[in-house]
Design an enzyme around this catalytic site. Structure first.
Site, PDB file in Angstrom:
ATOM      1  N   GLU A  93       0.857  -1.188   0.000  1.00  0.00           N
ATOM      2  CA  GLU A  93       0.000   0.000   0.000  1.00  0.00           C
ATOM      3  C   GLU A  93       0.884   1.225   0.000  1.00  0.00           C
ATOM      4  O   GLU A  93       1.822   1.316   0.794  1.00  0.00           O
ATOM      5  CB  GLU A  93      -0.885   0.084   1.256  1.00  0.00           C
ATOM      6  CG  GLU A  93      -2.048  -0.853   1.277  1.00  0.00           C
ATOM      7  CD  GLU A  93      -2.983  -0.592   2.469  1.00  0.00           C
ATOM      8  OE1 GLU A  93      -3.083   0.568   2.913  1.00  0.00           O
ATOM      9  OE2 GLU A  93      -3.578  -1.570   2.938  1.00  0.00           O
TER      10      GLU A  93
HETATM   11  C1  BG6 Z   1      -4.380   1.629   5.367  1.00  0.00           C
HETATM   12  C2  BG6 Z   1      -5.436   0.565   5.251  1.00  0.00           C
HETATM   13  O1  BG6 Z   1      -4.366   2.039   6.695  1.00  0.00           O
HETATM   14  O2  BG6 Z   1      -4.548   2.836   4.757  1.00  0.00           O
HETATM   15  C3  BG6 Z   1      -6.437   0.798   4.127  1.00  0.00           C
HETATM   16  O3  BG6 Z   1      -4.897  -0.732   5.171  1.00  0.00           O
HETATM   17  C4  BG6 Z   1      -6.733   2.264   4.032  1.00  0.00           C
HETATM   18  O4  BG6 Z   1      -7.550   0.002   4.383  1.00  0.00           O
HETATM   19  C5  BG6 Z   1      -5.469   3.022   3.707  1.00  0.00           C
HETATM   20  O5  BG6 Z   1      -7.759   2.574   3.137  1.00  0.00           O
HETATM   21  C6  BG6 Z   1      -5.636   4.518   3.527  1.00  0.00           C
HETATM   22  O6  BG6 Z   1      -6.346   5.063   4.583  1.00  0.00           O
HETATM   23  P1  BG6 Z   1      -7.635   5.946   4.326  1.00  0.00           P
HETATM   24  O7  BG6 Z   1      -8.180   6.272   5.634  1.00  0.00           O
HETATM   25  O8  BG6 Z   1      -7.177   7.141   3.567  1.00  0.00           O
HETATM   26  O9  BG6 Z   1      -8.552   5.096   3.513  1.00  0.00           O
END
Ligand code: BG6
Length: 466
Positions: free
Chosen positions: A362
């Site tokens: 991510e």
């Molecule tokens: C991570 C998670 O914390 O960040 C995701 O694994 C999440 O599920 C992503 O969507 C981004 O955070 P947000 O709050 O901007 O969606």
């Protein structure tokens, strides 16, 4: 000098069931803990009844539109797509003996669709959700019974998809339980530290049991953990700040230490003693923990700072983890500080510590997009963010770090986790839906769509060192 990536680098994107699928009660699915949090992962528990309309109930309707979405990912040249299985589609209450066939069949269809384009699935077993029934009946991960239920679920999906899915992850951002106990371990927010660490311990044992099961069942499979890579810097070079930074980084590295090294790190003994935390760890648990992951995966959005200066600590808090802001960095519209070099640093820290392959599962920029009169969406801010982070990934690879792949967060706009908003967009693909749930759900390519396609096609050669 151009950016160099390994030949079989897994380029792609990452989503999660509860943020894209919708269909929250379809085909026998039970309520998941995420369905009880219509305001997001930090939101209070909200009782739900069938038919009411939290934004996640429909999300982006991936449950019905996955063929179109996967075709768009394929158009960008994805080699890999990370998503999660909603545990409550497979075991609706969590404690059933037999799985829900309709739930299993759904993911068969999704994986088959990906296979048509040669896209490899990277599957998270539990991404910020568990069957709500387990929290009601057993107190979530507070109970040892939940380890059994999770192992049954993990074995079921490994058996079912062993020929289709070779890359697995256990718990999404497993360290998040320290900040959001209901989301992470199904415990009330006001739980004591002992209760939270006991539940975390159960989850770590369950993770290790899933690793063992994966090694037994999925031939040629690889399974990793998933950490929220919230790397912290000392705000000053004061020795006290340095020591406090090390302590706070250990709060999250602890999870990786157990999962990658197979035992509790020695620094936890003092931490537990000084914080009056009691955790029951049996000899069987210790034995189970010895089964370690094959690779480390993590999310990276921002870095933050640590100070022992109380005045600064009380004023300057920002972002989801309440980190002290770094005066040298700019922030996103949501207050998340943008630090591409931090990603290179983090990759090196993790590789030095674990000597295992790393997977960035991510990374991305949540931003508001606007549609021009001609229908285009010119998201140069997103392109710049991703470009600069990927340049640093290439630097880390050049440093000697083994990086398996990169899946950017939210390649298609989805419901944000922290506040359940649609307007915080990460995608290369725009989805017509607003925070109130209005919109046609139509998909539209942004400028970044073509940019990412070129990055993948050139295996990173098109990235620009700016
Ligand atoms: C991570 C998670 O914390 O960040 C995701 O694994 C999440 O599920 C992503 O969507 C981004 O955070 P947000 O709050 O901007 O969606």
């Amino acid at each position: 000098m151009s950016c160099k990536f390994p030949e079989h680098f897994l380029w792609g994107g990452a989503v999660a069931a509860n943020q894209v699928e919708g269909a929250y009660l379809e085909d026998g699915k039970g309520l998941s803990t995420s369905d009880l949090q219509p305001q997001g992962i930090f939101g209070a528990l909200t009782p739900r009844v069938a038919g009411d309309s939290g934004i996640k109930d429909v999300a982006i309707d991936f449950y019905h539109r996955y063929p179109e979405d996967i075709a768009l990912f394929a158009e960008m040249g994805f080699k890999c797509l990370r998503t999660s299985i909603a545990w409550s589609r497979i075991f609706p209450q969590g404690d059933e003996e037999a799985p829900n066939e309709a739930g299993l069949a759904f993911y068969d269809r999704v994986f088959d669709e990906m296979a048509k384009y040669g896209i490899q699935p990277l599957i998270t077993l539990s991404h910020y959700e568990m069957p709500y029934g387990l929290t009601q009946k057993y107190g979530g991960w507070g109970s040892r019974k939940t380890i059994e239920f999770f192992e049954r679920y993990a074995r079921t999906v490994f058996e079912r998809y062993k020929h289709k899915v070779k890359h697995w992850l256990t718990f999404n951002e497993i360290n998040m339980s320290l900040h959001a106990p209901f989301t992470g371990v199904g415990l009330p927010e006001e739980s004591s530290k002992s209760d939270i660490y006991q539940a975390i311990h159960h989850q770590l044992v369950a993770s290790a049991k899933a690793v063992k099961a994966c090694h037994e069942i999925v031939q040629g499979g690889k399974i990793g953990n998933m950490l929220l890579g919230g790397i912290l810097y000392p705000l000053t070079c004061k020795p006290e700040d340095l020591l406090e930074t090390q302590r706070q980084n250990r709060d999250w590295l602890f999870f990786g230490d157990v999962q990658a090294r197979g035992a509790y790190p020695s620094y936890m003994t003092r931490f537990f003693r000084e914080n009056d935390i009691q955790v029951t760890i049996t000899p069987e648990d210790k034995q189970a923990l010895r089964e370690t992951i094959d690779f480390i995966s993590f999310s990276y959005y921002m870095s933050g700072c640590v100070t022992t200066d109380e005045a600064q600590n009380n004023t300057a808090r920002a972002n989801i983890l309440n980190m002290v802001p770094n005066p040298h960095l700019a922030s996103s519209e949501w207050g998340w500080q943008i630090d591409p070099i931090g990603l290179r640093y983090l990759l090196n820290v993790l590789y030095d510590r674990y000597q295992k392959p790393l997977f960035i599962v991510e990374n991305g920029l949540g931003a508001k997009d606007s549609i021009e009169a001609d229908g285009s969406i010119n998201d140069d801010y997103r392109i710049n963010y991703l470009n600069d982070h990927l340049v640093q990934v290439a630097e880390a690879i050049d440093d000697g770090v083994e990086v398996m792949g990169y899946t950017s967060w939210g390649p298609i706009d989805l419901v944000s986790a922290s506040k359940a908003e649609m307007s915080k967009r990460y995608g290369f693909i725009y989805v017509d839906r607003d925070d109130a749930g209005n919109g046609t759900l139509e998909r539209r390519r942004k400028k970044s769509f073509y940019w990412y396609r070129d990055v993948i096609q050139s295996n990173g050669n098109s990235l620009k060192k700016r």
